[in-house]
Design an enzyme around this catalytic site. Structure first.
Site, PDB file in Angstrom:
ATOM      1  CG  HIS A  97      -0.592   0.102   2.060  1.00  0.00           C
ATOM      2  ND1 HIS A  97      -0.226  -0.799   3.047  1.00  0.00           N
ATOM      3  CD2 HIS A  97      -0.003   1.590   3.068  1.00  0.00           C
ATOM      4  CE1 HIS A  97       0.548  -0.658   4.107  1.00  0.00           C
ATOM      5  NE2 HIS A  97       0.283   0.791   4.661  1.00  0.00           N
TER       6      HIS A  97
ATOM      7  CD  GLU B 292       1.657   8.007   0.658  1.00  0.00           C
ATOM      8  OE1 GLU B 292       2.623   8.670   1.402  1.00  0.00           O
ATOM      9  OE2 GLU B 292       0.980   6.626   0.928  1.00  0.00           O
ATOM     10  CG  ASP B 293       6.024   6.547   1.314  1.00  0.00           C
ATOM     11  OD1 ASP B 293       5.469   7.623   1.126  1.00  0.00           O
ATOM     12  OD2 ASP B 293       5.388   5.439   2.981  1.00  0.00           O
TER      13      ASP B 293
ATOM     14  CG  ASP C  29      -1.928   2.743   6.657  1.00  0.00           C
ATOM     15  OD1 ASP C  29      -0.778   2.756   6.925  1.00  0.00           O
ATOM     16  OD2 ASP C  29      -1.988   3.879   5.981  1.00  0.00           O
TER      17      ASP C  29
ATOM     18  CG  ASP D  78     -24.215   1.704  31.365  1.00  0.00           C
ATOM     19  OD1 ASP D  78     -23.693   2.307  31.665  1.00  0.00           O
ATOM     20  OD2 ASP D  78     -24.860   1.504  30.012  1.00  0.00           O
TER      21      ASP D  78
END
Length: 726
Positions: free
Chosen positions: A92, A96-97, A159, A279
């Protein structure tokens, strides 16, 4: 060089401080339980590709970057997601990287995996004005991809969950920013999709990052309370189990406790201390059939007294995200309230994994996720909001509105159930039925009685919408509508109408300036003004006209620019003052012509127009003090006059000084109403016990209409003075 599977150990040290070791081989063992050999091989190949792409990259924790995507894949594998989702999770961040491209991913793992990876990837090639715009555009991209394939948001949530688990290494200010974004956007998304396991952990991790001391104190109090309540829970568990055995109902009975963030929200919203919340612990009963659910409900109500008003049947009427269960709260031993949840095993599975439980794993057929009717409608609504929104920030705000629904259930005249957020109005109902119904809504009936369009709705009511073909949305609706669909559609309609009005107004203004050149706009060829469109950066004449109509660009300057070679710039003020006829105001120009609230001009007053950026033409009285100094600025001021028979109603403010007598306000209001004038607002101020100041904001047609009203008001004996505010 890729890391070998035997070397890839992940030391997950999350905010809970519970380290665990995790290997790529462990991930393969998890997926082997529900995947075939070829699919497991695909997962391992994705790991090899990702490890190679991320080689030399490290996270702030100091560990190799590949550990993060493997951990994300593990979260999805535990939800039994398909092989393409697992592969996309491992990959993923590669687009991008790393230097890897979408085409490379597609070549090795197929178009589906490439689209999933691209959908999760942030937009890094654009420059953003600020952090808010960057966040909005990136989230918009994810949501648009999610609307095409729901798996995108599942990968994004996994992620975000792993990033939250390792948030402790971030700087405090960045930690808080990421935690706030998680609580504002990702937690509501997980709730909307029914993914309870992810939502609860994201909530608690976000809470701990935002308020570490509060989390620590609350967690400590809950651990202490566990010992005090253990005996009570054990007694209820034994009694319930014995009762179900007597009824021959096979069931799994478990105790559960609220999570820290849920308790924190309840304490904040109801202003309660921890000792006043009873509760904290409850019971969950899981059975085989829906029929058994209701039989168990009868059994628990026989064992313990139910608390009135606390029963909710989410089986008959599921929540918006598809969640189904019976909820009831009982008086347990020592009068301590205990919540009981009753559901089937299928409902329980869906409650934990939400939309992921709908996954139809048919790799060969290429089937996609069956998101269910409600979720499919919501995803369609996401696309509609994106089309209607002006920009990414507006789109994100609309989505946020839609992610926080406190639901209510109303009925159509045909008996169909419609779900709406809390405080919805008939306008929200109308838009939920259809956009055209909302646009043409003129009135509504609530339980067969006419009701204002801003009436808050309540569960169980029957709503009927009355429409008219000539009707259109009112800008005032934006003050009270709740749903994102209603708000985005109203804004989109008004935006389009405003644009059309601005084009028409710009055409009038420019045509007026061109008259002295003995040419009309219609006679000009495209070639004669194309250079000006290029210079201003417009692709069409209508864009230029809209800019003029909105007051962003004076028509006089545009006209002079069109005839630069023929006009002497030194004489431009003389040109402006030449015998050009004033612009006639009809009262029907729409939203690009407005009337100044400082002097409130009405037909019959002497007026002047001021071009205001973003607002268009603002009409003032000639005597208005706010424009005296601007009258000489010819590029902003325009000579205007009223048309022969202007239409519409115009606001006018009257201040009356009256004797303090019983019923005087009612008499004055009756006179104004009898003269067919609407009272928009009224204020009363007692001066000295003897006299009172009354301020009326009324709607009139013109000065003659106002004069008739003033004559009648002056005849009232208690009226001492009347002043029209100008």
């Amino acid at each position: 060089m890729a890391i070998s599977p035997d070397q890839t150990e992940i030391d997950v040290k999350d905010l809970y401080g519970d380290p665990s070791r995790f290997l790529i081989s462990d991930l393969c063992r998890i997926v082997e339980d529900y995947m075939n050999t070829d699919q497991v091989r695909d997962v391992y190949q994705a790991y090899l590709f990702g490890a190679q792409a991320h080689e030399g990259q490290f996270r702030q924790t100091g560990e190799p970057y590949i550990y993060h995507p493997i951990s994300v894949a593990r979260i999805l594998a535990e939800m039994h997601m398909d092989s393409k989702s697992i592969c996309a999770a491992i990959l993923h961040d590669v687009i991008e990287d790393t230097p890897a491209t979408k085409d490379e991913v597609a070549d090795k793992f197929g178009d589906d995996v490439a689209e999933l990876v691209d959908g999760v990837s942030k937009l890094t090639e654009f420059k953003f004005k600020n952090k808010k715009e960057q966040q909005a555009i990136n989230i918009q991209k994810v949501l648009m991809a999610m609307a095409r394939d729901i798996r995108v948001i599942l990968i994004k949530l996994a992620d975000r969950l792993h990033n939250m688990r390792t948030l402790g290494v971030m700087r405090p200010e960045k930690r808080r920013r990421i935690a706030q974004e998680t609580l504002d956007i990702y937690v509501p998304l997980a709730r909307r999709l029914g993914i309870n396991t992810l939502r609860l952990e994201l909530e608690d991790l976000g809470f701990r990052a935002m308020h570490p001391m509060r989390y620590k104190v609350l967690e400590h109090a809950m651990l202490q309370e566990a010992g005090n309540r253990k005996e009570i829970i054990h007694k209820i568990h034994n009694g319930l189990t014995l009762r179900l055995d007597e009824l021959s109902i096979e069931a799994e009975v478990n105790s559960r406790r609220k999570h820290p963030f849920s308790l924190y929200k309840k304490m904040r919203e109801k202003n309660l201390s921890y000792r006043n919340i009873f509760d904290v612990y409850g019971m969950r009963v899981v059975v085989d059939t829906v029929d058994d659910c209701y039989r168990v409900l009868g059994a628990v109500h026989n064992l313990f007294k139910p608390i009135p008003g606390k029963f909710k049947d989410y089986i008959a009427i599921p929540k918006e995200n598809g969640y189904q269960s019976l909820h009831t709260v009982l008086f347990g031993p020592h009068a301590i309230p205990i919540e009981i949840q009753i559901r089937t095993s299928e409902m329980d599975n869906f409650a934990e994994t939400g939309i992921a439980a709908h996954w139809l794993y048919k790799e060969d057929s290429g089937n996609e996720i069956d998101v269910g009717g409600r979720t499919r409608e919501w995803l369609t609504g996401i696309l509609e909001m994106q089309q209607a929104a002006g920009d990414s920030v507006e789109f994100l705000e609309n989505v946020k509105v839609d992610l926080f629904p406190d639901e209510l259930y109303v009925y159509t005249p045909n008996g169909d159930i419609v779900k709406l957020p809390k405080n919805s109005t008939p306008i929200d109902f109308a838009y939920s039925v259809h956009t055209d119904v909302g646009h043409t809504c003129v009135a509504s009936k609530v339980d067969h009685r006419f009701a204002p369009l801003d009436t808050p709705l309540y569960s169980g009511q029957t709503i009927e919408v009355i429409t008219s073909d000539g009707a259109h949305p009112n800008p005032g609706w934006l003050d009270f509508v709740v749903t994102a669909k209603a708000r985005s559609n109203i804004l989109n309609y008004l935006k389009n109408i405003r644009s059309e009005d601005a084009v028409a107004q710009g055409r009038r203004l420019l045509s007026r300036m061109l008259l002295e050149k003995n040419i009309t706009l219609e006679e000009m060829t495209a070639d004669s003004y194309q250079f000006l469109l290029d210079e201003y950066g417009f692709s069409s004449l209508n864009q230029l006209l809209e800019d003029i109509g909105m007051g962003n660009r004076p028509a006089g300057l545009v006209a002079r620019r069109l005839f630069t070679e023929e006009v002497d710039e030194t004489n431009q003020k003389q040109d402006e003052a030449s015998g050009r006829s004033p612009l006639a105001i009809q009262g029907t120009e729409g939203m690009v012509v407005s009337y100044a609230k400082c002097c409130r001009p009405i037909p019959g007053d002497q007026i002047v127009g001021k071009l205001s950026k973003g607002r268009g033409l603002v009409i003032h009285q000639v005597s208005c003090k706010n424009i005296v100094n601007e009258r000489l600025q010819s590029e902003n001021m325009i000579d205007v006059t009223w048309a022969i028979d202007p239409s519409g109603e115009y606001s006018c403010q009257l201040n009356l000084h009256v004797q303090n007598e019983r019923g005087v306000l009612a008499r004055l209001a009756t006179i104004i109403s009898d003269e067919s004038a609407n009272i928009e607002h009224v204020e009363v101020e007692d001066k000295d016990g003897i006299s009172t100041n009354i301020s009326f904001l009324i709607s009139v047609n013109n000065r003659n209409h106002l004069a008739k009203i003033l004559r009648r008001l002056r005849r009232v004996s208690s009226v001492m003075r009347i002043v029209r505010v100008q």
